[in-house]
Design a protein around this motif. Structure first.
Motif, PDB file in Angstrom:
ATOM      1  N   SER A  35      48.989  31.153  25.045  1.00  0.00           N
ATOM      2  CA  SER A  35      48.753  31.806  26.328  1.00  0.00           C
ATOM      3  C   SER A  35      49.395  33.181  26.275  1.00  0.00           C
ATOM      4  O   SER A  35      50.288  33.441  25.471  1.00  0.00           O
ATOM      5  CB  SER A  35      49.320  30.984  27.489  1.00  0.00           C
ATOM      6  OG  SER A  35      50.723  30.883  27.366  1.00  0.00           O
ATOM      7  N   GLN A  84      48.466  31.364  31.544  1.00  0.00           N
ATOM      8  CA  GLN A  84      47.460  32.333  31.958  1.00  0.00           C
ATOM      9  C   GLN A  84      46.838  32.977  30.732  1.00  0.00           C
ATOM     10  O   GLN A  84      47.535  33.492  29.861  1.00  0.00           O
ATOM     11  CB  GLN A  84      48.102  33.397  32.855  1.00  0.00           C
ATOM     12  CG  GLN A  84      47.109  34.298  33.568  1.00  0.00           C
ATOM     13  CD  GLN A  84      47.726  34.928  34.796  1.00  0.00           C
ATOM     14  OE1 GLN A  84      47.663  34.407  35.898  1.00  0.00           O
ATOM     15  NE2 GLN A  84      48.338  36.081  34.624  1.00  0.00           N
ATOM     16  N   TYR A  90      43.240  35.328  29.226  1.00  0.00           N
ATOM     17  CA  TYR A  90      42.146  36.212  29.615  1.00  0.00           C
ATOM     18  C   TYR A  90      40.841  35.675  29.067  1.00  0.00           C
ATOM     19  O   TYR A  90      40.728  35.349  27.880  1.00  0.00           O
ATOM     20  CB  TYR A  90      42.379  37.629  29.108  1.00  0.00           C
ATOM     21  CG  TYR A  90      41.328  38.609  29.591  1.00  0.00           C
ATOM     22  CD1 TYR A  90      41.354  39.069  30.908  1.00  0.00           C
ATOM     23  CD2 TYR A  90      40.307  39.038  28.753  1.00  0.00           C
ATOM     24  CE1 TYR A  90      40.392  39.954  31.375  1.00  0.00           C
ATOM     25  CE2 TYR A  90      39.340  39.921  29.207  1.00  0.00           C
ATOM     26  CZ  TYR A  90      39.384  40.371  30.524  1.00  0.00           C
ATOM     27  OH  TYR A  90      38.432  41.234  30.985  1.00  0.00           O
ATOM     28  N   SER A  91      39.857  35.540  29.931  1.00  0.00           N
ATOM     29  CA  SER A  91      38.545  35.045  29.543  1.00  0.00           C
ATOM     30  C   SER A  91      37.605  36.225  29.314  1.00  0.00           C
ATOM     31  O   SER A  91      37.258  36.938  30.259  1.00  0.00           O
ATOM     32  CB  SER A  91      37.981  34.122  30.632  1.00  0.00           C
ATOM     33  OG  SER A  91      36.638  33.780  30.355  1.00  0.00           O
ATOM     34  N   PHE A 150      34.174  35.651  31.253  1.00  0.00           N
ATOM     35  CA  PHE A 150      34.093  35.932  32.689  1.00  0.00           C
ATOM     36  C   PHE A 150      34.839  37.201  33.076  1.00  0.00           C
ATOM     37  O   PHE A 150      34.889  37.572  34.249  1.00  0.00           O
ATOM     38  CB  PHE A 150      34.662  34.750  33.469  1.00  0.00           C
ATOM     39  CG  PHE A 150      33.930  33.466  33.256  1.00  0.00           C
ATOM     40  CD1 PHE A 150      32.709  33.240  33.877  1.00  0.00           C
ATOM     41  CD2 PHE A 150      34.444  32.483  32.428  1.00  0.00           C
ATOM     42  CE1 PHE A 150      32.026  32.050  33.677  1.00  0.00           C
ATOM     43  CE2 PHE A 150      33.777  31.293  32.227  1.00  0.00           C
ATOM     44  CZ  PHE A 150      32.550  31.071  32.843  1.00  0.00           C
ATOM     45  N   CYS A 192      38.003  37.905  33.336  1.00  0.00           N
ATOM     46  CA  CYS A 192      39.053  37.670  34.308  1.00  0.00           C
ATOM     47  C   CYS A 192      40.092  36.746  33.694  1.00  0.00           C
ATOM     48  O   CYS A 192      39.914  36.249  32.576  1.00  0.00           O
ATOM     49  CB  CYS A 192      38.493  37.050  35.592  1.00  0.00           C
ATOM     50  SG  CYS A 192      37.812  35.399  35.336  1.00  0.00           S
ATOM     51  N   GLU A 213      42.135  33.299  33.407  1.00  0.00           N
ATOM     52  CA  GLU A 213      41.931  31.872  33.632  1.00  0.00           C
ATOM     53  C   GLU A 213      43.288  31.173  33.588  1.00  0.00           C
ATOM     54  O   GLU A 213      44.133  31.488  32.740  1.00  0.00           O
ATOM     55  CB  GLU A 213      41.010  31.282  32.557  1.00  0.00           C
ATOM     56  CG  GLU A 213      39.586  31.837  32.569  1.00  0.00           C
ATOM     57  CD  GLU A 213      38.744  31.194  33.665  1.00  0.00           C
ATOM     58  OE1 GLU A 213      39.148  30.111  34.149  1.00  0.00           O
ATOM     59  OE2 GLU A 213      37.709  31.776  34.032  1.00  0.00           O
ATOM     60  N   GLU A 268      45.443  27.578  33.260  1.00  0.00           N
ATOM     61  CA  GLU A 268      45.479  26.180  32.855  1.00  0.00           C
ATOM     62  C   GLU A 268      46.885  25.658  33.121  1.00  0.00           C
ATOM     63  O   GLU A 268      47.861  26.395  33.012  1.00  0.00           O
ATOM     64  CB  GLU A 268      45.126  26.015  31.371  1.00  0.00           C
ATOM     65  CG  GLU A 268      43.672  26.334  31.053  1.00  0.00           C
ATOM     66  CD  GLU A 268      43.317  25.942  29.634  1.00  0.00           C
ATOM     67  OE1 GLU A 268      44.023  25.099  29.043  1.00  0.00           O
ATOM     68  OE2 GLU A 268      42.343  26.485  29.096  1.00  0.00           O
ATOM     69  N   LYS A 307      39.180  32.406  41.976  1.00  0.00           N
ATOM     70  CA  LYS A 307      39.875  32.558  40.705  1.00  0.00           C
ATOM     71  C   LYS A 307      41.224  33.212  40.970  1.00  0.00           C
ATOM     72  O   LYS A 307      41.324  34.409  41.197  1.00  0.00           O
ATOM     73  CB  LYS A 307      39.047  33.420  39.733  1.00  0.00           C
ATOM     74  CG  LYS A 307      37.781  32.757  39.229  1.00  0.00           C
ATOM     75  CD  LYS A 307      38.107  31.660  38.216  1.00  0.00           C
ATOM     76  CE  LYS A 307      36.831  31.095  37.612  1.00  0.00           C
ATOM     77  NZ  LYS A 307      37.118  30.013  36.642  1.00  0.00           N
TER      78      LYS A 307
END
Length: 424
Positions: free
Chosen positions: A168, A191, A193-194, A197, A199, A201, A203, A224
């Protein structure tokens, strides 16, 4: 002439009567003693030692302490853990805890716990019932990192098993106690970065002390939500839930909550801070979350300007306001949005900057102020104060180091029945 005799010391009574008192009576006496006294009595006999280290004895001792502290607000067994910082090298300022200090309600130091060398480069996340949660210094996370639960009072610690989420870019932990099951949970939000998308993400995984294992937990929200990747952003535990300050998009602030009883994430809306009568298109910036007299609270500090707002109008507003002023909002009834109330407004004079690192159980705001030196010989650039929000009276706490975080602390026997003991 009458003579008064001093009552015999409890230790003498117990030693004299240990072969005569029923064992349950002995345990009823021991369970009401301070942690240091209980630890000394472990060496009296194998029977006493095995009884003291049982989960039942540890739990009963903890509950009695909690009840005593709740019934007596002046009990000195509740203190504050203050972790100072160390600045290493320009231009990077790195915060590394060097000790944890225990203070009473008047901020007189009771004890000092040096951070053991067994915990390399860690932060203090929080404390529950005498357990301190320590997490890795690095913002990014790998399986080489570890989270520790440490009880300074009994010099015992537990290293948590490897994470399920191995990579992460930012990690924000939370630590909480679940009274219904007499269990402890560590929540680790990762946290990432996707690119798909465009933005961030989130988990999450949850560690439970009783099972000594992690499990993944889904974050199913309408929006989000991202967690602020700066400062010492650890979770605030209040009303049976952990809370993180987050945001949706570029200018919408929210609170991400986690109910420790059902392992569910929710989104809590902040109040309409435009009630502060600031110009349209500008907003107060939430600075931190805290617990104010048992209720969820947050502080706004400074203001943000949206891209479409006229820069001249924004600059005029900023020049007209008192710099370094803050509002303190409190949720009167947990979970009820309409109960958000702006209780306090505070102006800080003659400072370069201010930051907040906690709130005492009596409601004093703990503030770190970077002050303007009065002379060239002035070397103390930071001043730590407790601020009474009702009277606005400040008390200089006299800390030589700049604190990072404060959390309530009480001595306990938690982990005595199964953890690693620190050597040295």
């Amino acid at each position: 002439m009458s003579h008064t005799r001093e009552p015999p010391h409890p230790r003498g009574i117990l030693l004299q009567k240990k072969d005569h008192l029923p064992h349950d009576v002995v345990l009823n006496i021991l369970v009401r003693l301070l942690v240091k006294s209980v630890l000394r009595f472990r060496c009296v006999s194998k029977t006493w030692d095995s009884s003291i280290t049982t989960p039942s004895f540890i739990s009963t001792h903890l509950n009695l302490n909690l009840n005593n502290n709740n019934n007596n607000n002046n009990n000195n067994s509740i203190a504050y853990l203050i972790t100072p910082t160390i600045a290493l090298g320009f231009p990077f300022i790195i915060t590394i805890p060097s000790f944890i200090g225990s203070y009473d309600h008047a901020f007189n130091r009771i004890s000092k716990y040096p951070i053991p060398s067994a915990f390399p480069r860690i932060h203090l996340a929080s404390s529950c019932n005498g357990l301190v949660c320590l997490y890795p210094f690095a913002r990014a996370s790998t399986n080489a990192d570890s989270i520790y639960l440490w009880n300074p009072s009994i010099r015992k610690f537990k290293r948590l098993p490897a994470f399920l989420i191995t990579q992460s870019i930012y990690v924000s932990p939370g630590f909480a106690y679940q009274p219904e099951t007499n269990d402890y949970k560590v929540v680790k939000i990762s946290q990432m970065y996707s690119s798909e998308f465009l933005c961030f993400e989130l988990e999450a995984e949850v560690y439970t002390l009783s099972s000594n294992s992690w499990k993944k937990v889904g974050i199913s929200l309408t929006n989000k939500v991202a967690i602020f990747p700066f400062g010492d952003q650890t979770a605030t535990f209040v009303s049976g839930a952990l809370h993180w300050l987050g945001y949706v998009g570029a200018r919408h602030y929210v609170i991400l909550s986690f109910d420790v009883s059902n392992d569910k994430f929710e989104e809590i809306a902040l109040p309409d801070v435009q009630q502060q009568l600031i110009p349209q298109g500008q907003m107060a910036k939430p600075n931190c979350l805290m617990v104010f007299k048992g209720k969820l609270a947050f502080v706004t500090l400074d203001h943000l300007r949206f891209d479409h707002v006229n820069e001249g109008e924004y600059n005029d507003f900023m020049r007209s306001r008192t710099p370094h002023s803050c509002f303190v909002w409190v949720m009167g009834e947990y979970g009820v949005h309409e109960s958000w109330t702006k209780l306090f407004f505070v102006r800080f004079e003659n400072v370069v900057s201010v930051s907040f690192f906690g709130c005492t159980s009596h409601g004093e705001l703990l503030v770190l102020k970077r002050v303007i030196p009065m002379s060239n010989d002035e070397r103390r650039y930071y001043v730590t104060v407790s601020l009474d929000l009702e009277t606005l009276h400040e008390k200089d706490l006299g800390f030589q180091d700049a604190p990072r975080i404060a959390t309530t602390f009480m001595e306990s026997l938690v982990l005595l029945d199964g953890a690693n003991e620190l050597s040295g």
